[in-house]
Design a protein around this motif. Structure first.
Motif, PDB file in Angstrom:
ATOM      1  N   GLN A 255      46.224  44.338  29.189  1.00 17.97           N
ATOM      2  CA  GLN A 255      45.347  43.964  28.071  1.00 17.97           C
ATOM      3  C   GLN A 255      45.592  42.692  27.411  1.00 17.97           C
ATOM      4  N   THR A 256      46.371  42.052  27.736  1.00 20.31           N
ATOM      5  CA  THR A 256      46.594  40.592  27.237  1.00 20.31           C
ATOM      6  C   THR A 256      45.527  39.709  27.299  1.00 20.31           C
ATOM      7  N   PRO A 257      44.997  39.032  26.359  1.00 21.58           N
ATOM      8  CA  PRO A 257      44.117  38.055  26.309  1.00 21.58           C
ATOM      9  C   PRO A 257      44.409  36.999  27.453  1.00 21.58           C
ATOM     10  N   THR A 258      43.323  36.848  28.416  1.00 20.14           N
ATOM     11  CA  THR A 258      43.727  36.140  29.535  1.00 20.14           C
ATOM     12  C   THR A 258      42.565  35.126  29.939  1.00 20.14           C
ATOM     13  N   LEU A 259      43.177  33.796  30.223  1.00 17.66           N
ATOM     14  CA  LEU A 259      42.322  32.806  30.506  1.00 17.66           C
ATOM     15  C   LEU A 259      42.388  32.553  32.081  1.00 17.66           C
ATOM     16  N   VAL A 260      41.255  32.616  33.074  1.00 16.64           N
ATOM     17  CA  VAL A 260      41.504  32.224  34.351  1.00 16.64           C
ATOM     18  C   VAL A 260      40.447  30.984  34.713  1.00 16.64           C
ATOM     19  N   LEU A 261      41.432  30.015  35.251  1.00 16.67           N
ATOM     20  CA  LEU A 261      41.225  28.810  35.594  1.00 16.67           C
ATOM     21  C   LEU A 261      40.935  28.923  37.299  1.00 16.67           C
ATOM     22  N   TRP A 262      39.931  28.173  37.741  1.00 18.56           N
ATOM     23  CA  TRP A 262      39.831  28.283  39.361  1.00 18.56           C
ATOM     24  C   TRP A 262      39.105  27.189  39.770  1.00 18.56           C
ATOM     25  N   GLY A 263      39.608  26.488  41.032  1.00 14.63           N
ATOM     26  CA  GLY A 263      38.899  25.348  41.666  1.00 14.63           C
ATOM     27  C   GLY A 263      38.061  26.130  42.707  1.00 14.63           C
ATOM     28  N   GLU A 264      36.849  25.604  42.665  1.00 12.96           N
ATOM     29  CA  GLU A 264      35.829  26.215  43.582  1.00 12.96           C
ATOM     30  C   GLU A 264      36.097  25.764  44.930  1.00 12.96           C
ATOM     31  N   ARG A 265      36.646  24.475  45.198  1.00 11.56           N
ATOM     32  CA  ARG A 265      37.052  23.812  46.331  1.00 11.56           C
ATOM     33  C   ARG A 265      38.416  24.629  47.034  1.00 11.56           C
ATOM     34  N   ASP A 266      38.880  25.747  46.175  1.00 13.55           N
ATOM     35  CA  ASP A 266      40.123  26.255  46.850  1.00 13.55           C
ATOM     36  C   ASP A 266      39.948  26.832  48.098  1.00 13.55           C
ATOM     37  N   ARG A 267      40.691  26.213  49.329  1.00 11.10           N
ATOM     38  CA  ARG A 267      40.371  26.933  50.425  1.00 11.10           C
ATOM     39  C   ARG A 267      41.296  27.846  50.868  1.00 11.10           C
ATOM     40  N   MET A 268      42.423  28.092  49.997  1.00 12.36           N
ATOM     41  CA  MET A 268      43.537  29.163  50.268  1.00 12.36           C
ATOM     42  C   MET A 268      42.989  30.458  49.715  1.00 12.36           C
ATOM     43  N   ILE A 269      42.436  30.429  48.416  1.00 19.24           N
ATOM     44  CA  ILE A 269      41.963  31.616  47.855  1.00 19.24           C
ATOM     45  C   ILE A 269      40.626  31.764  47.512  1.00 19.24           C
ATOM     46  N   SER A 270      39.452  32.426  47.944  1.00 22.36           N
ATOM     47  CA  SER A 270      38.318  32.224  47.669  1.00 22.36           C
ATOM     48  C   SER A 270      38.082  32.409  45.959  1.00 22.36           C
ATOM     49  N   SER A 271      37.233  31.611  45.609  1.00 23.69           N
ATOM     50  CA  SER A 271      36.916  31.387  44.048  1.00 23.69           C
ATOM     51  C   SER A 271      36.376  32.918  43.680  1.00 23.69           C
ATOM     52  N   ASP A 272      35.931  33.708  44.713  1.00 23.91           N
ATOM     53  CA  ASP A 272      35.448  35.216  43.959  1.00 23.91           C
ATOM     54  C   ASP A 272      36.338  35.955  43.632  1.00 23.91           C
ATOM     55  N   GLN A 273      37.646  35.491  43.777  1.00 26.00           N
ATOM     56  CA  GLN A 273      38.756  36.220  43.275  1.00 26.00           C
ATOM     57  C   GLN A 273      39.128  35.991  41.819  1.00 26.00           C
ATOM     58  N   GLY A 274      38.645  34.814  41.421  1.00 26.23           N
ATOM     59  CA  GLY A 274      38.549  34.243  40.072  1.00 26.23           C
ATOM     60  C   GLY A 274      37.894  35.522  39.150  1.00 26.23           C
ATOM     61  N   ALA A 275      36.517  35.496  39.731  1.00 24.43           N
ATOM     62  CA  ALA A 275      35.530  36.267  39.147  1.00 24.43           C
ATOM     63  C   ALA A 275      36.300  37.794  39.077  1.00 24.43           C
ATOM     64  N   GLN A 276      36.931  38.044  39.915  1.00 28.44           N
ATOM     65  CA  GLN A 276      37.605  39.662  40.138  1.00 28.44           C
ATOM     66  C   GLN A 276      38.590  39.653  39.096  1.00 28.44           C
ATOM     67  N   PHE A 277      39.115  38.955  38.852  1.00 30.11           N
ATOM     68  CA  PHE A 277      40.260  38.916  37.900  1.00 30.11           C
ATOM     69  C   PHE A 277      39.466  39.394  36.679  1.00 30.11           C
ATOM     70  N   CYS A 278      38.591  38.504  36.279  1.00 26.86           N
ATOM     71  CA  CYS A 278      37.859  38.797  34.859  1.00 26.86           C
ATOM     72  C   CYS A 278      36.927  39.944  34.858  1.00 26.86           C
ATOM     73  N   HIS A 279      36.654  40.611  36.022  1.00 25.99           N
ATOM     74  CA  HIS A 279      36.063  41.880  36.175  1.00 25.99           C
ATOM     75  C   HIS A 279      36.980  43.102  35.661  1.00 25.99           C
ATOM     76  N   ASP A 280      38.364  42.793  36.189  1.00 25.20           N
ATOM     77  CA  ASP A 280      39.218  44.060  36.000  1.00 25.20           C
ATOM     78  C   ASP A 280      39.990  43.751  34.869  1.00 25.20           C
ATOM     79  N   ILE A 281      40.148  42.408  34.113  1.00 23.80           N
ATOM     80  CA  ILE A 281      40.962  42.530  32.959  1.00 23.80           C
ATOM     81  C   ILE A 281      39.982  42.461  31.456  1.00 23.80           C
TER      82      ILE A 281
END
Length: 315
Positions: A255-281
């Motif tokens: 429930q904590t106010p959250t900022l998610v920062l993500w590099g679209e050229r992240d080759r380790m973790i897909s940038s889709d997971q950045g959006a998933q965090f903000c879908h679930d929080i």
């Protein structure tokens, strides 16, 4: 019998080649005293905690009601936040720390690198520093430690910043060579004793959106700190103990106010997971950086600082 002789000589030749390769890339552990001079200048200090001499930097005004605690990723160190700390310490109290198993802090005496061990470490660090609440900021592994701490002790986290954070089932597109090497259990004896500088250079470049930004000084930093006595074995233990994605259901409790920062050229973790965090929080904002990789705060500090400053200024 000729084929048997050829097989024998082939095995001998292969063994010699391996021996020569190991000899050429042999890297002994570096003692803490060998590394402190270059990598722990002021304001670095060491704090005794959980049987370790924990390397940290604590700068900025002590009366800041919402200090910032920044947690780095696997095989990294507090130096990944150096530019952020320098830019923010005029207005905020900023604490960066080398997590157990990494940087100058070195290995945990218990050899426990599970996420719950890290969250307990963070909470004990807050207690030792007499910090009731902090803005918790984490990159990659540090991001998962941050959000799991917010789940475990929400009263201790006023805001949360996740940077290319771990948390969901892996969607690795390209693992750095160093991590691939470390994940091969059959080669652990060798991997604990050798570390080609070229392997580290390739690994560091692979986590940048623009590999040319991985300067020789940065590569040297990763190379030397990963040679700190005990760190190579700690990396193997962390990889063996990791349970990627097993706690992802807990993210929805945040429930904590959250900022998610993500590099679209992240080759380790897909940038889709950045959006998933903000879908679930529920109270979450996502900012993407199209040209940056897995450690955007290190790759382009000014660009990533802008949304962070705006987030910190929000009541």
């Amino acid at each position: 019998m000729n084929w048997l002789k050829r097989l024998w000589w082939s095995a001998v030749l292969l063994g010699l080649l391996v021996a020569v390769g190991v000899y050429a890339t042999w890297q002994p552990d570096r003692q803490l005293g060998q590394l402190v001079g270059r990598w722990a200048p002021e304001p670095s200090t060491f704090l005794e905690l959980d049987g370790m001499q924990v390397h940290l930097r604590d700068t900025g005004p002590r009366d800041d009601p919402h200090p910032l605690l920044m947690l780095h990723g696997m095989s990294s160190s507090l130096h990944t936040f150096e530019d952020w700390q320098s830019a923010l310490q005029g207005q905020h109290r900023v604490i960066t720390v080398d997590l157990p198993g990494f940087g100058l802090t070195g290995p945990s005496p218990q050899g426990d690198y599970r996420i719950d061990a890290y969250t307990r470490f963070v909470l004990r660090l807050l207690d030792v520093l007499s910090l009731k609440r902090v803005v918790l900021i984490g990159n990659a592994l540090g991001g998962e430690i941050a959000w799991q701490t917010a789940v475990l002790a929400p009263e201790r986290v006023s805001k949360l910043v996740l940077i290319d954070a771990d948390g969901y089932q892996p969607s690795v597109q390209s693992m750095p060579l160093g991590f691939r090497f470390a994940s091969m259990r059959g080669l652990r004896w060798i991997a604990e004793r050798v570390m080609p500088h070229s392997l580290m250079a390739s690994s560091v470049r692979s986590v940048y959106g623009d590999p040319n930004k991985a300067t020789p000084d940065k590569i040297d930093r990763y190379f030397e700190l990963n040679l700190r006595v005990g760190n190579r074995r700690a990396l193997f233990q962390r990889m063996d103990q990791a349970q990627f994605g097993n706690s992802s259901v807990l993210i929805r409790r945040i429930q904590t106010p959250t900022l998610v920062l993500w590099g679209e050229r992240d080759r380790m973790i897909s940038s889709d997971q950045g959006a998933q965090f903000c879908h679930d929080i529920p109270h979450c904002k996502l900012v993407m950086f199209k040209d940056l990789g897995h450690i955007p705060q290190e790759e382009d500090p000014p660009a990533t600082l802008a949304p962070l400053r705006a987030f910190l200024a929000t009541p």
